[in-house]
Each structure stands twice: as C-alpha cells, then as structure tokens.
Write an enzyme that holds these catalytic residues in place. Structure first.
Site, mmCIF file in Angstrom:
data_model
loop_
_atom_site.group_PDB
_atom_site.id
_atom_site.type_symbol
_atom_site.label_atom_id
_atom_site.label_comp_id
_atom_site.label_asym_id
_atom_site.label_seq_id
_atom_site.Cartn_x
_atom_site.Cartn_y
_atom_site.Cartn_z
ATOM 1 N N LYS B 191 -11.451 8.710 3.533
ATOM 2 C CA LYS B 191 -9.990 8.727 3.607
ATOM 3 C C LYS B 191 -9.605 8.504 5.059
ATOM 4 O O LYS B 191 -9.910 9.321 5.936
ATOM 5 C CB LYS B 191 -9.462 10.073 3.113
ATOM 6 C CG LYS B 191 -7.956 10.210 3.174
ATOM 7 C CD LYS B 191 -7.232 9.205 2.301
ATOM 8 C CE LYS B 191 -7.174 9.682 0.863
ATOM 9 N NZ LYS B 191 -6.494 8.696 -0.017
ATOM 10 N N HIS B 327 -9.097 6.374 -9.171
ATOM 11 C CA HIS B 327 -8.470 7.231 -8.170
ATOM 12 C C HIS B 327 -8.637 8.700 -8.574
ATOM 13 O O HIS B 327 -8.885 9.009 -9.724
ATOM 14 C CB HIS B 327 -6.989 6.826 -8.116
ATOM 15 C CG HIS B 327 -6.074 7.847 -7.530
ATOM 16 N ND1 HIS B 327 -5.427 8.792 -8.297
ATOM 17 C CD2 HIS B 327 -5.694 8.059 -6.258
ATOM 18 C CE1 HIS B 327 -4.673 9.542 -7.507
ATOM 19 N NE2 HIS B 327 -4.816 9.119 -6.272
#
Lengths: 432, 432
Positions: B191, B327
């Site tokens: 991330k 996701h």
C-alpha cells in the site's frame, strides 16, 4: 449425489416443411433426450440437438460425467472450452455460423455438449433441493416468459397440415391468426430469406395491417440478402420493424450488418438489428457492439453453453447497452422448459423469445402429461422442482423408434430442397 | 425455507495504524455480522462493512428480506439497483470512488447491502443442500485460493504490535519476511501513496532484491500521484512491477490512468494497471477497456453486489480480455471465506487476491474455532456446507461490546491523521 450414468435417447419428431434460407425442414427433426442418473435415485433430464454429431459429442464426455458431482459444473465447462479453443486455433477460416444450421457448427460443439449436461444437472439440483431451476441459478425476475408467433413460409405440406401452405402475404396472415388464436402470442417473427424480398415486405406489411402496432414485428432472412437489399428492406419496412421489432441477420457477417446499420442511420432510420448468425459466442459480442453491427443478441441455452451462460449473456449485453432475446430450433417440451427457466432468470431480456414449439405436435411430445401450455403467448414457471417436467417413457420409445426408421442422422435442409423442389438447389449467399 | 429474521451484529475489531493515501486506520475497524434466520431452523451468515451507514442500508431492506425465499435473489438485486440508478441520476457529479474509502460511497450502498444479504442466503442454501457455496453458484474451478502479502507503512504503533513501525524500505522488508514466514504468501502488495515516491520506489526495489522475481510485486498508492509522478514511478519500477505484478490506481480517474498507460506504452513499457477506485461498478469496465486505462479489475464480493456478481465480473473481464484480482478491507474470517468461495468460482482470476486478514488477530475473530488457516499463502475450500464457518457467539458478544464502547460509527482515516499526526492533515490529490 454423484452421477452414475448418462443415458442418451436419440429421437425423431415430425416437422412440417418449414422454409428458410438454409432450405427446407425434413419431415423429421432430430433431437436427443439426455438423462443423468445418480446414486441418490434422482434423474435429471435435458433435451438437445439430435443426430450423430451431437450424440458423438455427448459420448465423448461420458467418462467425465460419470462420477461427477452435478453441482461442480464450472470445471467441465472450463476444460471443454479450453480444448475447443485449441481446436479453433487450428480451424481454417476461424469460427463462423454463416453457412451452418444451428447444431451443426463443429466449433460450438463443446458449448452444445456442455449445455446438455448442465441443464440436466440443474434439473437434478432443482429436484434435490425442491426448487425450480430458475431459482437454483439465482432467482427468477419474472414468473412467466413471453414467446413470439414464429411464422414460416411452407410448401409441399402433407395432407392434414394444420396451417397449410404459406407462400404469400395472405396465407401468412392466416397462419399468424391461427397461431395467435391458439397460443395468444403478442409478438410476431417471420422467417424470411425464402421468397422474393418484395413478397416478404408485402407479408410484413399485411401482418402489420392485420394485427396493428401493438404486435411488434421482426423478420429473419438468415443472411439471404446483400447489403444493398438489406438497406432497401430496412428502408421500406422502417415503420413496421421499429416499434419494438427488429431486423435479424439480414446479410452475412458483422461487417455487412455494420454497413447496413450505418447506411440506415444516415437516413435517420434507427431500426435495430438482431443476430444469432453473426454473433454466436461471447467473443463476438464486444465486436458486434464496437462495430454497432448488432443491437440485440439472440441467446439460446442449447448452443451458448447452458442456462448460466444465458444469464452471463444477459449481463454482458446489459453492461454493453444491448438488447437480448432468444433463438430457437425445432424442439419439444423439455427444451421449452429449459428456455423458459433461463429466460425467467435473465434481468436483461428485452423481447419475447422465439420458439418452434407450435410446429411440433402432441403425438411427438415426450413430456409426461403432454404439451406444455401457453397462456397469452407465455409459459409460466411451474411450481415444481427442477425444470418442472418429467419424461413419458412410452412417448420416448416412440421417438426412438421413429429415429431408428429414418435414414438421416444430420439436419440437411439443402438436401430436402434438392429432393422436393429443385434437384440443383443450393444455398447461395446473398441470394438477393 | 423462508427467511424469518434478519439479525445484525455491529462489531468493532482491533486494527493497527495502517497508512494509505486516505489517512490512517483507527484503532478499531467497524464490521457487521449478518444472520438470516429461517423457518427451517437453519441460519445463514455473512460479514460486511460496519457503522451507521451500512447498518441503515441493511435496516432499510429488513421488510423485504423477512419472508423472502433465499433462492430468489435476483428480484431483490434488480429492485435495489433500479432504485439506486434513480438516486444516481440525481446525484451531483455522478458516481466516483476517488474521494471515498470503500464502504462509504453512498452510490454503491445498494450493492453492498444486497451483497450482505446474498452471501448469507448462499450460506443458507449451501447448508440446506449440503454443499460449499462455491459449488452452489456453479462450481469451483480451484480448490484453494491464493492471497498476497498486503504490506502497509505504519507509524505510532501501540506497544506489542506484531510487525512494529514500518516507515522505510528496510522495515517494510522485515514486515514482509514476517508475514510470508507466517502465511506463506507468494505475491506481494504494498500500500503506497504514503511516503515520498522515492521511498516507495526504494521499498519495492528492496522487496524485489529480498524475494526475487518469483514473488510478483504490486503497489497501490490510491490515486496519490499525478500523471507525471505515475509515469515516473512506472518508468523506474518497470522491471519490478511487470513480472506478474501491476501498478494499481496510481492517479485519479480513468482518463488519468489512460494517459499514464499511453505514455508508458510509447516507451515500450507494458506494465499493467489495476483499479478498484476508477473502476467500481460494471458500467466502468467497458469504459476502462476502451480507454485502455485499466488492464486488471479488482473485484470484491462486498461492494460489487455479492458472489454471483464477482462471477459476472470474472466473465465480463474474460470476454473483454482483461485480468481480475480481488480487493480487500479490514475483515474477519466470515468475509475471508466469502472472498475465498467467490474467487474459487471465478474461471478468470489472474492474480492472488488481496486480504487484510493478517492485520487482524485471534482475539477478535468471530469464526468458531478461531482464525482461518493459510497454507502456502492460500485458503482451502473447506469440506463443509455453506461458507464453511460458524459463529462463536461469545466472540461476537465481545465484538459488540467493543463496538458499544468506541465513539465513532464511520470509518474516517483523515480524522485519525489529524488526531495523531498533523492537526491540519487532509487528503490532497495528487499529493505528489
């Protein structure tokens, strides 16, 4: 619950001499009734194309289906599709339906074979869980499915034919009135590409005059026309085919249909085009969309790879902003129920479905209890598990006997034309 | 079997201070555990987003769900979608995820609400018929599903945090080694969008150096970068992100991502781009394809409208020649199993799925028997009916108690940044 046996019943059913650009229907259509037996004692059924090709396709998966869990369908489809993709890569000229009657395209054999297994598995699952098939696959969005009056030109009909000869506008209107009186259909489809375009134009106009604007009209010449003729027909029938109707496969190929579309659009003629010849597999759909060649895709659980694939097609066409209807072939009640359940579970279904069912008779029906009922042109989802239909084994035996007595093992509409109409007849595209 | 009651359990689960371009995770993530009780005595379960918004969405369908047949899902989805389409038509600026954390976009509320009901219904059906959910929806194509090591920068971690502070390449490599040692993941996702792009580039390079080419790498800055910065990162990490990896949502909007793609292609850099911000609903997919902005769509049963919709997305991306991954949001074992079953039933799934599961702990798990096991980075479909997971009601009660004690009812990662890092912090796009 595991599948213990695959039982194939090749049957023949009487068929009137229906005409299309492919030629003429033979006196008997070939079908296969599939039974999947299980160790639970339940049997699931389906109906598919008949003759040697479809039977060989099903025989080829016998070893995979035997012992299979009927819930685990996706791997079988994936494997058959992968093998077919490999074959297609090596096929000269690639995949095209233009010159093939449905059910005889070797390149969608895997999808037809899988569909016959899938539908019988879904029937099994429905019986096992006590739910109609449309609810097994996600749930119905409608309780009944509308079908259209599917009109054909016919000649050389046998004595006692219910609808008689149909070779002009007047007799076609008569055919339509009879059919609507009996079934209550609210949309009308004419199989064209058979007579001079001007006769077919006159037929559509006579149907509009007789039934009015509340009965949407469509015509399907199965690619019999050139781009030029397609544009002319589209121009002449703009009003008649635009009110909830469509022009289906007027000419060959997506490129041809795209040209027709673009030329008509320049005349502010927005008549939509439908296809089950230029669009026969998922890969065709985005291409049809990007060319704007086709606005309505004709699904069919039998050759699109089963009922869940028809749902996928409903979804895909919905996402791409396209319409959806359903193609048909000569069939009995088991297929009719599979088509009805599939259509009931498709949110994006924008036209009444096609069905040849009025052209078959109670004498040939293998569904226990006889012919499936239509009310106001629609078939209702029965409040029964699975497809909601059982087999009449006496009728099935009669179908098998008819099959054993006829000489052909393949649909060949050209051969029928040569036999009965013109010894030199062959399918020429475009004919006009 | 009819649904007699919808029971909603709002819970809070401990969450480390994970950083992203949205801000920083709060000490507790909010989730909702859904139970559907039936007149058959069976109960189906699911897990979804938590807090006031998701709870209100579920409360709003209580009257529709009560009395519903869990097999008949399609009508509920159709009706909720139609109502949402109406709302969307009147929403200023239309639908965009760019400025919203997943679960807080009012315009996909209907899809999230439906998903929570659908997954619990599929769990019910699986329990009723004795089959795993992946087989209820058509059959698995794999028996286990691969997930990726989902790495986050973190700072201000509480004492005893398993992975410690992560604010540079070296500590991120340590985090990854720990996570891979524990779970066996074979793909790595970072991330990003948190630190200076050069630090994130160095982090990816350090991960490649440590783990080698057999561990595909991806980075997701959640639109934190300008087109210019995205192109620069894409250029600098061409080799690292191209071997089975991808660049995810580097900048905002499909148009921005299309520009990045086209500029990289002119440099012969074919690094694919993935999205779950620019592509969040089916209508976005053909647009993403036609712009060539996105090559990989990130599905998620929670906000794409359930498990069958993830299958539809697998099919749609397959037809359009796009890749698919999944996701994730902070979640417990019930969500993990829904993700696993959905992924197992997707033929087109081209990357390991994301999961936040390593960031949650056994103390908060509501699955009976504790944490779901990973073997070699994968979760296996259990040989049990439904999702294969039951609730531990004591643990659920603890989650409800935690929920009752915390003051917030909405995920707000910006507020956490203002509280702990910078009183003036706000999300600015592009930040670099």
């Amino acid at each position: 619950m595991l599948i213990t046996d695959l039982v194939l019943h090749p049957i023949a059913i009487s068929d009137p001499p229906l005409r299309s650009s492919y030629g003429r229907h033979a006196p008997f259509a070939l079908r296969t009734i599939v039974e999947l037996k299980t160790d639970s004692g339940l049997t699931g059924i389906s109906e598919t194309y008949g003759g040697d090709g479809p039977l060989a396709g099903l025989e080829a998966v016998r070893h995979r289906v035997t012992g299979m869990d009927p819930f685990q369908l996706a791997r079988l489809y994936r494997d058959l599709t992968a093998e077919a993709a490999h074959e297609m890569d090596s096929a000269p000229g690639g995949r095209t339906q233009t010159y093939l009657v449905p059910g005889e395209n070797p390149l969608d054999r895997h999808a037809r074979t899988f569909a016959a297994i899938e539908i019988a598995c879904l029937d099994l699952i429905g019986r096992a869980v006590g739910k109609p098939v449309c609810d097994v696959i996600g749930g119905r969005v409608r309780d009944e499915v509308s079908f259209s009056a599917y009109l054909f030109y016919k000649h050389g009909v046998p004595a006692g034919d219910e609808y008689g000869e149909v070779l002009d506008a007047r007799s076609c209107v008569r055919e339509c009135k009879q059919m609507i009186a009996k079934y209550g259909f609210r949309e009308i489809k004419l199989k064209g590409g058979v007579l001079e375009p001007d006769i077919e134009i006159a037929t559509i106009r006579a149907l509009r005059e007789e039934f009015g604007r509340s009965y949407p009209l469509r015509i399907d010449p199965n690619c019999a026309w050139s781009v030029e003729t397609s544009v002319r027909v589209g121009r002449e029938l703009q009003e008649e085919l635009s009110d909830g109707g469509y022009l289906e496969d007027p000419c060959a190929t997506l490129e041809g249909m795209a040209e027709v579309r673009h030329r008509l659009l320049t005349e502010n003629n927005h008549m939509p085009q439908a296809s089950n010849v230029a669009v026969t597999c998922f890969a065709d759909v985005p291409k049809a969309k990007s060319l704007d060649a086709v606005q309505i895709v004709l699904s069919d659980p039998h050759y699109w790879g089963g009922m869940r694939n028809v749902q996928q097609l409903s979804h895909l066409t919905g996402v791409l902003g396209m319409g959806l209807s359903m193609h048909s072939n000569s069939h009995l009640g088991v297929s009719l129920m599979a088509m009805t359940h599939a259509a009931a579970a498709c949110p994006n279904l924008t036209y009444a479905c096609d069905t040849h069912y009025p052209w078959q008779t109670a004498e040939d029906e293998v569904a226990a209890g006889g012919r499936i009922a239509f009310v106001n042109g629609s078939v209702r989802i029965p409040d029964k598990p699975g497809l909601g239909v059982d087999l009449d084994y006496d009728q099935l035996a009669r179908g098998r006997e008819r099959y054993s007595k006829i000489p052909y093992r393949k649909r060949d509409d050209e051969a029928e034309m040569r036999k009965h109409v013109d010894p030199d007849w062959r399918r020429v595209l475009p004919r006009w």
